[in-house]
Design a protein around this motif. Structure first.
Motif: not given
Length: 83
Positions: A70-75, A77
């Motif tokens: 999840r590129e926007k949250t650097y996490g 999924g």
């Protein structure tokens, strides 16, 4: 090399991962009931296909999860794969 393989940054501690290192080369026997779930990267379709093929043949249904970034949250999924 062994020390590097066994070292894990504290930020990854949530994974609760186990790594098995054998003293022998080649196949090491273990109880397949010890495998609780399997994770594969979303960008590895061939690996996912190979894992599904192997898991489908097991007596025990082992959950398979696809992992994506999840590129926007650097996490990461996780989504369960139905096989």
């Amino acid at each position: 090399m062994i020390e590097a393989f066994c070292t894990k940054n504290i930020s990854w501690a949530y994974e609760n991962e186990l790594r098995f290192i054998g003293s022998q080369h080649g196949l090491v026997s273990f109880d397949e009931a010890a495998i609780k779930r399997v994770f594969v990267a979303a960008n590895c379709p061939q690996l996912k296909s190979d894992v599904i093929s192997k898991l489908s043949k097991k007596m025990i249904k082992i959950p398979l999860f696809e992992v994506c970034v999840r590129e926007k949250t650097y996490g990461f999924g996780f989504s369960i794969v139905d096989y």
